[in-house]
Design an enzyme around this catalytic site. Structure first.
Site, mmCIF file in Angstrom:
data_model
loop_
_atom_site.group_PDB
_atom_site.id
_atom_site.type_symbol
_atom_site.label_atom_id
_atom_site.label_comp_id
_atom_site.label_asym_id
_atom_site.label_seq_id
_atom_site.Cartn_x
_atom_site.Cartn_y
_atom_site.Cartn_z
ATOM 1 N N HIS A 57 0.853 -1.190 0.000
ATOM 2 C CA HIS A 57 0.000 0.000 0.000
ATOM 3 C C HIS A 57 0.887 1.237 0.000
ATOM 4 O O HIS A 57 2.023 1.207 0.500
ATOM 5 C CB HIS A 57 -0.891 0.022 1.241
ATOM 6 C CG HIS A 57 -1.962 -1.011 1.234
ATOM 7 N ND1 HIS A 57 -3.082 -0.924 2.037
ATOM 8 C CD2 HIS A 57 -2.102 -2.168 0.533
ATOM 9 C CE1 HIS A 57 -3.860 -1.971 1.824
ATOM 10 N NE2 HIS A 57 -3.281 -2.743 0.926
ATOM 11 N N GLU A 59 0.892 3.911 1.785
ATOM 12 C CA GLU A 59 1.344 4.330 3.115
ATOM 13 C C GLU A 59 2.524 3.490 3.591
ATOM 14 O O GLU A 59 3.512 4.016 4.116
ATOM 15 C CB GLU A 59 0.218 4.201 4.156
ATOM 16 C CG GLU A 59 -1.017 4.984 3.851
ATOM 17 C CD GLU A 59 -2.084 4.155 3.149
ATOM 18 O OE1 GLU A 59 -1.768 3.508 2.116
ATOM 19 O OE2 GLU A 59 -3.237 4.160 3.598
ATOM 20 N N CYS A 87 -6.377 1.822 5.780
ATOM 21 C CA CYS A 87 -6.950 0.562 6.242
ATOM 22 C C CYS A 87 -6.338 0.224 7.600
ATOM 23 O O CYS A 87 -5.441 0.921 8.093
ATOM 24 C CB CYS A 87 -6.657 -0.541 5.229
ATOM 25 S SG CYS A 87 -4.905 -1.000 5.146
ATOM 26 N N CYS A 90 -2.440 -0.248 7.512
ATOM 27 C CA CYS A 90 -1.705 1.009 7.365
ATOM 28 C C CYS A 90 -1.876 1.907 8.586
ATOM 29 O O CYS A 90 -0.925 2.565 9.020
ATOM 30 C CB CYS A 90 -2.150 1.725 6.097
ATOM 31 S SG CYS A 90 -1.674 0.811 4.599
#
Length: 155
Positions: A57, A59, A87, A90
């Site tokens: 992801h 992040e 999410c 993260c």
């Protein structure tokens, strides 16, 4: 590193990263880590499909890059700008990295874990809670996601 006084804001840079992710076939999410002086330390886009890695992801990638760049496991005086509400994975990484402030664009009622879902930072077991500011350039961030998924559904 990009100074704060430059013409590109951190969220604009994150949105540009998100656009790049969409062009590469990944969900359009971008993230930027900024240090206490307002310099961009790291920037990343989602690369889940490109890397074949569910943890890639934006992040996570930006946090990893920032820790390498700064030579520290914690980003105490840093802020994170991301185009979508993080999410659970993260959000926890943001907490563990001790990010000072989190700025995000679009809310994520289905997968978000900051203002939706588990609301991770409100749990007693969360040891570090960043200051959270949502809705930053929300319309543009949400439109990128809508466009991306609309083209996926029409294919």
């Amino acid at each position: 590193m990009t100074p704060v006084g430059s013409t590109t804001s951190p969220m604009a840079r994150a949105l540009a990263e998100a656009e790049g992710a969409a062009l590469a076939g990944d969900v359009p999410v971008g993230a930027v880590v900024v240090d206490a002086q307002g310099h961009v330390v790291a920037a990343a886009a989602n690369q889940v499909r490109r890397q074949g890695d569910p943890t890639a992801h934006a992040e996570m990638l930006a946090i990893r890059e920032a820790t390498r760049e700064l030579g520290a496991e914690r980003l105490v005086d840093c802020d994170l700008y991301v185009t979508l509400e993080p999410c659970a994975m993260c959000a926890q990484a943001i907490s563990l990295a001790r990010i000072r402030r989190l700025f995000f664009g679009a809310a994520d009622p289905k997968g978000g874990a900051v203002e939706h879902g588990p609301r991770l930072y409100s749990l007693a077991t969360c040891h570090h809670r960043p200051e959270v500011y949502g809705g930053i350039d929300e319309a543009r961030a949400a439109e990128l996601l809508r466009r991306f998924f609309a083209t996926r559904r029409s294919d």
